[in-house]
Enzyme design. Structure first.
Site, PDB file in Angstrom:
ATOM      1  N   GLY A  25       1.675   8.174  -8.243  1.00  0.00           N
ATOM      2  CA  GLY A  25       2.932   7.939  -7.936  1.00  0.00           C
ATOM      3  C   GLY A  25       3.880   7.685  -9.331  1.00  0.00           C
ATOM      4  O   GLY A  25       3.231   8.035 -10.316  1.00  0.00           O
ATOM      5  N   SER A  26       5.123   7.597  -8.882  1.00  0.00           N
ATOM      6  CA  SER A  26       5.784   7.276 -10.308  1.00  0.00           C
ATOM      7  C   SER A  26       5.570   6.194 -11.288  1.00  0.00           C
ATOM      8  O   SER A  26       5.523   6.478 -12.285  1.00  0.00           O
ATOM      9  CB  SER A  26       7.321   7.190  -9.754  1.00  0.00           C
ATOM     10  N   GLU A  28       2.765   5.393 -12.011  1.00  0.00           N
ATOM     11  CA  GLU A  28       1.412   5.659 -12.870  1.00  0.00           C
ATOM     12  C   GLU A  28       1.563   6.758 -13.906  1.00  0.00           C
ATOM     13  O   GLU A  28       0.658   6.875 -14.494  1.00  0.00           O
ATOM     14  CB  GLU A  28       0.319   6.330 -11.524  1.00  0.00           C
ATOM     15  N   GLU A  47      -5.251   8.032  -0.569  1.00  0.00           N
ATOM     16  CA  GLU A  47      -5.983   6.911  -1.264  1.00  0.00           C
ATOM     17  C   GLU A  47      -7.227   6.465  -0.658  1.00  0.00           C
ATOM     18  O   GLU A  47      -8.214   6.242  -1.502  1.00  0.00           O
ATOM     19  CB  GLU A  47      -5.236   5.651  -1.592  1.00  0.00           C
ATOM     20  N   HIS A  70      -1.402   4.126  -6.337  1.00  0.00           N
ATOM     21  CA  HIS A  70       0.228   4.082  -6.539  1.00  0.00           C
ATOM     22  C   HIS A  70       0.457   2.410  -6.005  1.00  0.00           C
ATOM     23  O   HIS A  70       0.491   2.297  -4.608  1.00  0.00           O
ATOM     24  CB  HIS A  70       0.859   5.130  -5.988  1.00  0.00           C
ATOM     25  N   HIS A 281     -24.590  -7.058  13.283  1.00  0.00           N
ATOM     26  CA  HIS A 281     -23.579  -6.235  13.793  1.00  0.00           C
ATOM     27  C   HIS A 281     -23.309  -6.832  15.308  1.00  0.00           C
ATOM     28  O   HIS A 281     -22.354  -7.756  15.170  1.00  0.00           O
ATOM     29  CB  HIS A 281     -24.004  -4.688  13.916  1.00  0.00           C
ATOM     30  N   GLY A 401     -19.117  -0.071   7.412  1.00  0.00           N
ATOM     31  CA  GLY A 401     -19.093   0.166   8.722  1.00  0.00           C
ATOM     32  C   GLY A 401     -17.409   1.053   8.755  1.00  0.00           C
ATOM     33  O   GLY A 401     -17.294   1.537   9.791  1.00  0.00           O
TER      34      GLY A 401
END
Length: 525
Positions: A25-26, A28, A47, A70, A281, A401
């Site tokens: 993004g800006s 970065e 992402e 970002h 689980h 998971g």
């Protein structure tokens, strides 16, 4: 003048972190300015897919990978993938751009408020340097923290006006630093472990993902053979740490307390190596261990050792400790375990393919050193029963998971291991969580094969609905998906298989090529 930007790229270069996975993004852009020719940037369209690709790449390489997100929004999108990386001990250095320092306090747009707290508790370490001159030190610390046992993701937020500032004095010492861990148990501890194993009348070993991660599968085999021990894979194992064709191998442990205890009945000693004790689980109350059974675990993770509800633990280097035990333990006089009987090949039937038939075909056609990335959760047990996985680093699964791992991870693993064929086996529900990684595979010509098990439903949820006696639950079906159209839209070749012959033909074509291919397979629910 050496800038913070220059100093940090020197650190990255010296530590061989020259592959970035990102979605910028800006905030970065100043970090990526004048991107060096000896670095490469792997762009992902979401992402979650970015972190999944980096996760697969780092696990397959056994070294840290760099992720560029970002600010808060990008970090938030990646949190599910971070959960998988945290649980698989994947060394990721996650960087995120921050607003300029004068704008953080007023919470301007794209400010990452309380940046260091945002990714916790899914990272080992998280920081935002207090001034620009601390950025190189923080980056160096992040790299070493990510790699140190138990390895895992770390997070560094950097205001984007820091990169152009002058680096502080002494920054030249950071690039060449090496941090090593010497974690072998002492002679007395090794002697006690070996004696416990030798004195046990019926020991059993449970191996976990950290055995495969440290390249110690061979030592696990040697130890099992020396002591004639049956071997189980730990519950919900995200890697395969023992050859599934070996006579000692018993399969994948279930993830319920009572079920595990039943399978360990009759063993007076349980040796758990490189796994949590245990990663349960579904709730299935019962005794953690059979009466009279002792448990000893060898782990690289102090958190796993401390939170275990039973047994003794040794925190140590997994590979070295297994190797030492295999070398020092005496040969047992008892016979070797009787090898499991492999299930018979599934018969051909009309209509959508049975998952058993899919895996039989895959096992027959794939190279013996193929790497499987699994996110067909409802068919995991069938996969473990029917695929012959014998090589180091042959299997990957979402450690927490969290859906969305396998498709991007397959891309990252194939990028790290171009000499092996990577095959992602992914449910049609799961595939939608990381589908954007297909674009990356196409753009960088990463020749992973994506096998989509299309049955129109969330199979694992349907199973759980039965276990939980939850009737008439909405949202369990996903009809109307056309993965061939989706793949072609992202630039990936797509094939459709609705019979054994079309699956064989599709796999043959995909394996013969050097490009990414998606195969949509019609399977039974």
């Amino acid at each position: 003048m050496t800038t913070v930007h220059q100093a940090c790229y020197e650190i990255l270069r010296a530590q061989r972190l020259t592959t970035f996975f990102g979605n910028p993004g800006s905030n970065e852009l100043p970090f990526l300015k004048d991107f060096p020719e000896d670095f490469r940037y792997i762009l992902g369209l979401h992402e979650g897919a970015v972190v999944g690709m980096a996760d697969g790449f780092a696990q397959a390489n056994g070294k840290p990978a760099l992720v560029n997100l970002h600010s808060a929004a990008g970090t938030g999108n990646a949190m599910g993938a971070l959960a998988n990386a945290w649980n698989s001990h994947t060394p990721l250095v996650v960087t995120a751009g921050q607003q300029v320092r004068p704008m953080i306090g007023v919470e301007a747009l794209l400010a990452n408020v309380d940046a260091a707290s945002l990714p916790r508790p899914l990272v080992k370490w998280s920081a935002e340097p207090s001034c620009a001159q601390e950025v190189p030190l923080a980056l160096s610390r992040a790299i070493h923290m990510a790699a140190a046992p138990a390895s895992g993701p770390v997070y560094l937020s950097v205001p984007y006006d820091d990169w152009k500032q002058e680096a502080g004095p002494g920054v030249e010492h950071l690039a060449g630093r090496h941090v090593e861990t010497a974690g072998m148990p002492g002679p007395d501890t090794l002697s006690r472990l070996a004696s416990a194993l030798e004195m046990a009348s019926n020991p059993v070993m449970v191996v976990g993902p950290d055995v495969d991660a440290c390249g110690a599968n061979g030592s696990a085999v040697t130890l099992a053979e020396r002591l004639a021990m049956p071997v189980w894979m730990a519950p919900s194992a995200p890697r395969c740490s023992f050859p599934t064709t070996h006579e000692c191998f018993r399969g994948l442990l279930p993830a319920g307390i009572a079920s595990i205890s039943r399978l360990l009945e009759g063993h007076d000693l349980v040796l758990v190596v490189g796994a949590p004790v245990f990663r349960y689980h579904q709730y299935e109350p019962g005794d953690f261990l059979p009466k009279g059974t002792r448990l000893i675990s060898i782990t690289c993770d102090i958190n796993e050792a401390a939170r275990a509800p039973m047994g003794d633990a040794v925190i140590a280097d997994i590979a070295g400790t297994l190797r030492a035990l295999a070398e020092t333990a005496s040969q047992a006089s008892r016979p070797m375990p009787v090898a499991r009987v492999r299930p018979a090949l599934a018969e051909e039937e009309a209509g959508p393919l049975a998952p058993e038939r899919v895996f039989d075909i895959l096992d027959e056609m794939a190279p013996r050193n193929a790497i499987y990335v699994n996110e067909s959760t409802s068919t995991t047990n069938i996969m473990w029963q029917r695929l012959r996985m014998t090589e180091q680093g042959s299997y990957y699964f979402a450690a927490a998971g969290g859906l969305g791992f396998a498709l991007p991870a397959a891309v990252g693993i194939q990028l790290a291991k171009p000499e092996r064929r990577v095959i992602g086996v992914i449910g049609d529900g799961s595939a939608n969580y990381g589908i954007q990684a297909l674009w990356t595979a196409a753009q960088y010509n990463i020749p992973a094969i994506f096998l989509i098990m299309k049955n129109g439903t969330y199979g694992a949820l349907r199973w759980f609905a039965g276990v939980l006696e939850a009737d008439n639950v909405p949202g369990l079906d996903v009809p109307g998906l056309d993965f061939c159209a989706l793949a072609r839209g992202y630039g990936v070749e797509a094939l459709h298989a609705d019979s054994s012959q079309t699956l064989i033909t599709s796999l043959r074509e995909a394996l013969a090529g050097d490009r990414p291919v998606l195969i949509e397979v019609e399977t039974r629910a």
